[in-house]
Design a protein around this motif. Structure first.
Motif, PDB file in Angstrom:
ATOM      1  N   ILE A  56       0.813  -1.215   0.000  1.00  0.00           N
ATOM      2  CA  ILE A  56       0.000   0.000   0.000  1.00  0.00           C
ATOM      3  C   ILE A  56       0.847   1.265   0.000  1.00  0.00           C
ATOM      4  CG2 ILE A  56      -0.216   0.219   2.516  1.00  0.00           C
ATOM      5  CD1 ILE A  56      -3.234   0.846   2.005  1.00  0.00           C
ATOM      6  N   ARG A  57       2.126   1.145   0.302  1.00  0.00           N
ATOM      7  CA  ARG A  57       3.006   2.318   0.266  1.00  0.00           C
ATOM      8  C   ARG A  57       3.385   2.693  -1.169  1.00  0.00           C
ATOM      9  NH1 ARG A  57       7.675   3.223   4.448  1.00  0.00           N
ATOM     10  NH2 ARG A  57       6.688   5.274   4.543  1.00  0.00           N
ATOM     11  N   HIS A  58       3.431   1.704  -2.044  1.00  0.00           N
ATOM     12  CA  HIS A  58       3.918   1.964  -3.393  1.00  0.00           C
ATOM     13  C   HIS A  58       2.904   1.615  -4.484  1.00  0.00           C
ATOM     14  CE1 HIS A  58       7.658   1.565  -0.998  1.00  0.00           C
ATOM     15  NE2 HIS A  58       8.076   2.536  -1.777  1.00  0.00           N
ATOM     16  N   THR A  59       1.785   1.034  -4.116  1.00  0.00           N
ATOM     17  CA  THR A  59       0.771   0.666  -5.086  1.00  0.00           C
ATOM     18  C   THR A  59      -0.510   1.430  -4.797  1.00  0.00           C
ATOM     19  OG1 THR A  59       1.703  -1.561  -5.256  1.00  0.00           O
ATOM     20  CG2 THR A  59      -0.515  -1.229  -6.142  1.00  0.00           C
ATOM     21  N   SER A  60      -0.958   2.215  -5.758  1.00  0.00           N
ATOM     22  CA  SER A  60      -2.184   2.969  -5.581  1.00  0.00           C
ATOM     23  C   SER A  60      -3.390   2.075  -5.823  1.00  0.00           C
ATOM     24  CB  SER A  60      -2.230   4.154  -6.554  1.00  0.00           C
ATOM     25  OG  SER A  60      -1.201   5.075  -6.279  1.00  0.00           O
ATOM     26  N   GLY A  61      -4.483   2.412  -5.196  1.00  0.00           N
ATOM     27  CA  GLY A  61      -5.708   1.670  -5.461  1.00  0.00           C
ATOM     28  C   GLY A  61      -6.591   1.552  -4.253  1.00  0.00           C
ATOM     29  N   ALA A  62      -7.849   1.947  -4.417  1.00  0.00           N
ATOM     30  CA  ALA A  62      -8.788   1.852  -3.314  1.00  0.00           C
ATOM     31  C   ALA A  62      -9.115   0.413  -2.958  1.00  0.00           C
ATOM     32  CB  ALA A  62     -10.069   2.624  -3.644  1.00  0.00           C
ATOM     33  N   ALA A  63      -8.816  -0.540  -3.857  1.00  0.00           N
ATOM     34  CA  ALA A  63      -8.977  -1.946  -3.494  1.00  0.00           C
ATOM     35  C   ALA A  63      -8.058  -2.299  -2.331  1.00  0.00           C
ATOM     36  CB  ALA A  63      -8.688  -2.844  -4.691  1.00  0.00           C
ATOM     37  N   LEU A  64      -6.888  -1.642  -2.284  1.00  0.00           N
ATOM     38  CA  LEU A  64      -5.974  -1.820  -1.159  1.00  0.00           C
ATOM     39  C   LEU A  64      -6.474  -1.078   0.068  1.00  0.00           C
ATOM     40  CD1 LEU A  64      -2.413  -1.529  -2.740  1.00  0.00           C
ATOM     41  CD2 LEU A  64      -3.278  -3.436  -1.390  1.00  0.00           C
ATOM     42  N   GLU A  65      -6.832   0.189  -0.120  1.00  0.00           N
ATOM     43  CA  GLU A  65      -7.316   0.980   1.003  1.00  0.00           C
ATOM     44  C   GLU A  65      -8.551   0.343   1.639  1.00  0.00           C
ATOM     45  OE1 GLU A  65      -7.698   5.194   0.438  1.00  0.00           O
ATOM     46  OE2 GLU A  65      -6.309   5.166  -1.260  1.00  0.00           O
ATOM     47  N   GLN A  66      -9.411  -0.182   0.804  1.00  0.00           N
ATOM     48  CA  GLN A  66     -10.669  -0.748   1.272  1.00  0.00           C
ATOM     49  C   GLN A  66     -10.465  -1.795   2.360  1.00  0.00           C
ATOM     50  OE1 GLN A  66     -12.694  -3.327  -1.536  1.00  0.00           O
ATOM     51  NE2 GLN A  66     -14.688  -2.490  -0.956  1.00  0.00           N
ATOM     52  N   VAL A  67      -9.490  -2.669   2.169  1.00  0.00           N
ATOM     53  CA  VAL A  67      -9.337  -3.795   3.097  1.00  0.00           C
ATOM     54  C   VAL A  67      -8.199  -3.630   4.096  1.00  0.00           C
ATOM     55  CG1 VAL A  67     -10.374  -5.395   1.458  1.00  0.00           C
ATOM     56  CG2 VAL A  67      -7.898  -5.111   1.478  1.00  0.00           C
ATOM     57  N   LEU A  68      -7.180  -2.814   3.760  1.00  0.00           N
ATOM     58  CA  LEU A  68      -6.003  -2.748   4.634  1.00  0.00           C
ATOM     59  C   LEU A  68      -6.044  -1.601   5.635  1.00  0.00           C
ATOM     60  CD1 LEU A  68      -3.048  -3.667   2.229  1.00  0.00           C
ATOM     61  CD2 LEU A  68      -4.373  -5.145   3.759  1.00  0.00           C
ATOM     62  N   ILE A  69      -6.567  -0.433   5.230  1.00  0.00           N
ATOM     63  CA  ILE A  69      -6.602   0.693   6.160  1.00  0.00           C
ATOM     64  C   ILE A  69      -7.678   0.459   7.214  1.00  0.00           C
ATOM     65  CG2 ILE A  69      -6.983   3.165   6.419  1.00  0.00           C
ATOM     66  CD1 ILE A  69      -5.807   3.625   3.729  1.00  0.00           C
ATOM     67  N   ASP A  70      -7.342   0.729   8.449  1.00  0.00           N
ATOM     68  CA  ASP A  70      -8.175   0.524   9.645  1.00  0.00           C
ATOM     69  C   ASP A  70      -8.167  -0.926  10.107  1.00  0.00           C
ATOM     70  OD1 ASP A  70      -8.937   3.191   9.825  1.00  0.00           O
ATOM     71  OD2 ASP A  70     -10.724   2.888   8.605  1.00  0.00           O
ATOM     72  N   ASN A  71      -8.124  -1.875   9.187  1.00  0.00           N
ATOM     73  CA  ASN A  71      -8.101  -3.282   9.580  1.00  0.00           C
ATOM     74  C   ASN A  71      -6.689  -3.755   9.911  1.00  0.00           C
ATOM     75  OD1 ASN A  71     -10.910  -3.747   9.175  1.00  0.00           O
ATOM     76  ND2 ASN A  71     -10.548  -3.799   6.963  1.00  0.00           N
ATOM     77  N   VAL A  72      -5.753  -3.482   9.005  1.00  0.00           N
ATOM     78  CA  VAL A  72      -4.366  -3.938   9.178  1.00  0.00           C
ATOM     79  C   VAL A  72      -3.430  -2.769   9.490  1.00  0.00           C
ATOM     80  CG1 VAL A  72      -2.403  -5.079   8.053  1.00  0.00           C
ATOM     81  CG2 VAL A  72      -4.746  -5.917   7.679  1.00  0.00           C
ATOM     82  N   TYR A  73      -3.540  -1.708   8.705  1.00  0.00           N
ATOM     83  CA  TYR A  73      -2.694  -0.527   8.891  1.00  0.00           C
ATOM     84  C   TYR A  73      -3.503   0.620   9.479  1.00  0.00           C
ATOM     85  CZ  TYR A  73       0.724  -2.801   5.833  1.00  0.00           C
ATOM     86  OH  TYR A  73       1.633  -3.667   5.286  1.00  0.00           O
ATOM     87  N   GLN A  74      -2.805   1.476  10.220  1.00  0.00           N
ATOM     88  CA  GLN A  74      -3.453   2.638  10.814  1.00  0.00           C
ATOM     89  C   GLN A  74      -2.567   3.869  10.688  1.00  0.00           C
ATOM     90  OE1 GLN A  74      -3.963   0.714  14.727  1.00  0.00           O
ATOM     91  NE2 GLN A  74      -6.167   1.060  14.489  1.00  0.00           N
ATOM     92  N   GLY A  75      -3.224   5.023  10.746  1.00  0.00           N
ATOM     93  CA  GLY A  75      -2.514   6.279  10.810  1.00  0.00           C
ATOM     94  C   GLY A  75      -2.804   6.967  12.126  1.00  0.00           C
ATOM     95  N   LEU A  76      -2.313   8.180  12.276  1.00  0.00           N
ATOM     96  CA  LEU A  76      -2.602   8.941  13.492  1.00  0.00           C
ATOM     97  C   LEU A  76      -4.085   9.254  13.591  1.00  0.00           C
ATOM     98  CD1 LEU A  76       0.397  11.455  13.447  1.00  0.00           C
ATOM     99  CD2 LEU A  76       0.206   9.282  14.681  1.00  0.00           C
ATOM    100  N   VAL A  77      -4.697   9.494  12.434  1.00  0.00           N
ATOM    101  CA  VAL A  77      -6.132   9.773  12.380  1.00  0.00           C
ATOM    102  C   VAL A  77      -6.747   8.901  11.292  1.00  0.00           C
ATOM    103  CG1 VAL A  77      -6.042  12.137  13.261  1.00  0.00           C
ATOM    104  CG2 VAL A  77      -5.699  11.719  10.815  1.00  0.00           C
ATOM    105  N   THR A  78      -8.054   8.756  11.356  1.00  0.00           N
ATOM    106  CA  THR A  78      -8.773   8.028  10.318  1.00  0.00           C
ATOM    107  C   THR A  78     -10.084   8.751  10.086  1.00  0.00           C
ATOM    108  OG1 THR A  78      -9.533   5.849   9.579  1.00  0.00           O
ATOM    109  CG2 THR A  78      -9.888   6.407  11.909  1.00  0.00           C
TER     110      THR A  78
END
Length: 503
Positions: A56-78
């Motif tokens: 997800i750092r080097h590949t764009s695509g909401a298919a990645l964001e859809q499943v990885l952000i909040d579930n596997v990876y997190q930021g300071l805010v969401t």
């Protein structure tokens, strides 16, 4: 699905999670259950478009964001389903009155899935890498950052060179994700985040399996594991739900929804989105560089009839959807008027116009069929070229080699694409670029929204593209499942609060 240049393909991949609606079921609330949640439960969720890899750092695509952000990876805010910004790895944050200094306090007790403890250095290194490395998704977000520094062991201070109205919101996406410093994980096929789920397995061409992270710093996930089953064919997805293979099916085709509703096994929800069904015009290519030709193509389409045909969403006549700042009704810019469309083509000196529509193959034939018919009425011959998504990315997005194209842009707050002449739309308007820059530079959100609305009006009046509709998502949820996300799920699918119980 699009952001600014370095993030641009992000929303595109989410196009595969085609978000159509129009179901008549009562969809006012997310399904709930009166039973006792089973912490050992497992669920299988049907999705449409699979990521090409997991980096997800080097590949764009909401298919990645859809499943990885909040579930596997997190930021300071969401962000929530309603696009409200909330804390994640940060316990709180402050923004200085001048809009230049962002101060984040980290939660304690956070660990990465491979065992490393989260530190301020991880945050600083992650953000500094994004700022310095053009290949990292989020590089453009940090272009205006002056400094990223620690203030003690639990505080990160980010200082901007100038105010950026979207900076905090952009940190809710890939730009804001935090990675372990010096991590040697093969991110193409593996993951190491801080979220409530770990990545167990990715069977390419089939599924991704997540499992509850037992050492998660926050509230534990409500289910023990989730299998994300990729089924690109909509009919096959419905069949898999009906035969018991799936517990949840997302992106239900509205024409197939009655089968699920009538089965009695599923509750159907209709979710709001910022998904923009966009018919892109190549503004740099003749004769589409002539505003009269672009206007004619817009006037030829009966947008209301199109929405009724696909059973999806609501009409949309401008570049900003209703859920985003700066929205206003721009239906006056493209009233259905094929007679005037013919006049405009004649005025432009265009006869026997032949155009090609390049469209990713997973979108099916409904939209192309409507457009072919509409354009035929005004004397324009439209040839449809259905291609694999990788081909679309190379030919259309990267090389700008196209006449017309259609994708579902799912990313919120992506109006900046029309202020970027290098974007694949090829739209270049100095006034729009100036207004957008002003909108981003002001610290007053109301003023920013007003400036965006002014810029959006210009873009719509210039017929820089045609916005066919704002999408909605139909999701079929089996009885006993509660807390499954309903809105904005094409770009974000937070599964932490999902529970399963027996009735």
């Amino acid at each position: 699905m699009f952001r600014r240049p370095a993030l641009a393909a992000a929303a595109l991949l989410a196009a595969g999670a085609l978000a159509l609606a129009g179901c008549t079921a009562d969809t006012s609330t997310t399904p709930t259950s009166t039973g006792t949640p089973d912490p050992n439960a497992e669920i299988t969720v049907g999705l449409v478009l699979e990521p090409t890899n997991l980096d997800i750092r080097h590949t764009s695509g909401a298919a990645l964001e859809q499943v990885l952000i909040d579930n596997v990876y997190q930021g300071l805010v969401t962000r929530t389903q309603d696009n409200e910004i909330v804390t994640a790895l940060a316990s709180d944050y402050t923004i200085s009155d001048d809009g230049l200094t962002y101060t984040f306090t980290l939660n304690s007790g956070v660990t990465f899935h491979h065992g490393e403890e989260l530190t301020v250095d991880d945050v600083i290194d992650s953000f500094t890498a994004a700022k310095d490395d053009e290949t990292i998704n989020g590089h453009a977000v940090f272009a205006g950052v002056d400094s990223i520094a620690a203030d003690g062991d639990d505080t990160v201070v980010i200082t901007l060179a100038a105010p950026d109205q979207n900076f905090l919101f952009n940190l809710t996406g890939p730009a804001g994700l935090v990675f372990s410093s010096g991590d040697k994980t093969d991110f193409q096929t593996d993951a190491n985040g801080t979220g409530p789920f770990t990545l167990v397995n990715w069977t390419q061409g089939d599924s991704i399996e997540l499992a509850r992270y037992d050492d998660y710093w926050g509230t534990a996930a409500g289910v023990a594991s989730v299998v994300l089953q990729y089924i690109p064919d909509f009919t096959a997805g419905v069949n898999a739900a009906l035969d018991g293979t799936l517990d949840v099916l997302t992106a239900v085709d509205p024409t197939l929804a009655p089968q699920l509703e009538q089965s009695g096994a599923f509750t159907l929800t209709t979710g709001k989105t910022t998904d923009k069904a966009t018919l892109a015009f190549n503004n740099q290519k003749a004769p589409l560089d002539d505003a009269r030709v672009r206007e004619a193509l817009r006037l030829a389409v009966d947008h209301q009839a199109l929405v009724e045909t696909v059973g999806a969403g609501t009409t949309m006549y401008g570049p900003i959807p209703e859920l985003d700042p700066g929205y206003e009704d721009l239906s006056d810019t493209a009233p259905y008027d094929p007679a005037k469309a013919k006049e405009l083509l004649a005025e432009a000196g265009v006869e026997n116009l032949e155009l090609t529509l390049t469209i990713p193959s997973f979108y099916g034939t409904t939209i192309p069929t409507v457009l072919v018919s509409a354009y035929n009425e005004i004397g324009v011959t439209l040839t449809v070229e259905s291609v694999e998504f990788a081909t679309w990315l190379q030919d259309v997005y990267t090389n700008h080699d196209y006449d017309l194209s259609y994708v579902l842009h799912v990313e919120p707050r992506d109006f900046g694409n029309f202020a970027n002449p290098d974007y694949y739309f090829g739209y270049d308007n100095a006034q729009v670029q100036s207004l957008y820059a002003q909108a981003m530079a002001t610290v007053d959100p109301d003023e920013s929204a007003s400036l965006l609305a002014e810029a959006a009006r210009i873009v719509a009046d210039d017929d820089a593209a045609d916005w066919l509709y704002t999408g909605q998502t139909i999701t079929a949820v089996e009885a006993g499942i509660a807390g499954f996300p309903q809105d904005s799920i094409n770009s974000r699918l937070n599964l932490a609060d999902v529970t399963v119980s027996s009735e």
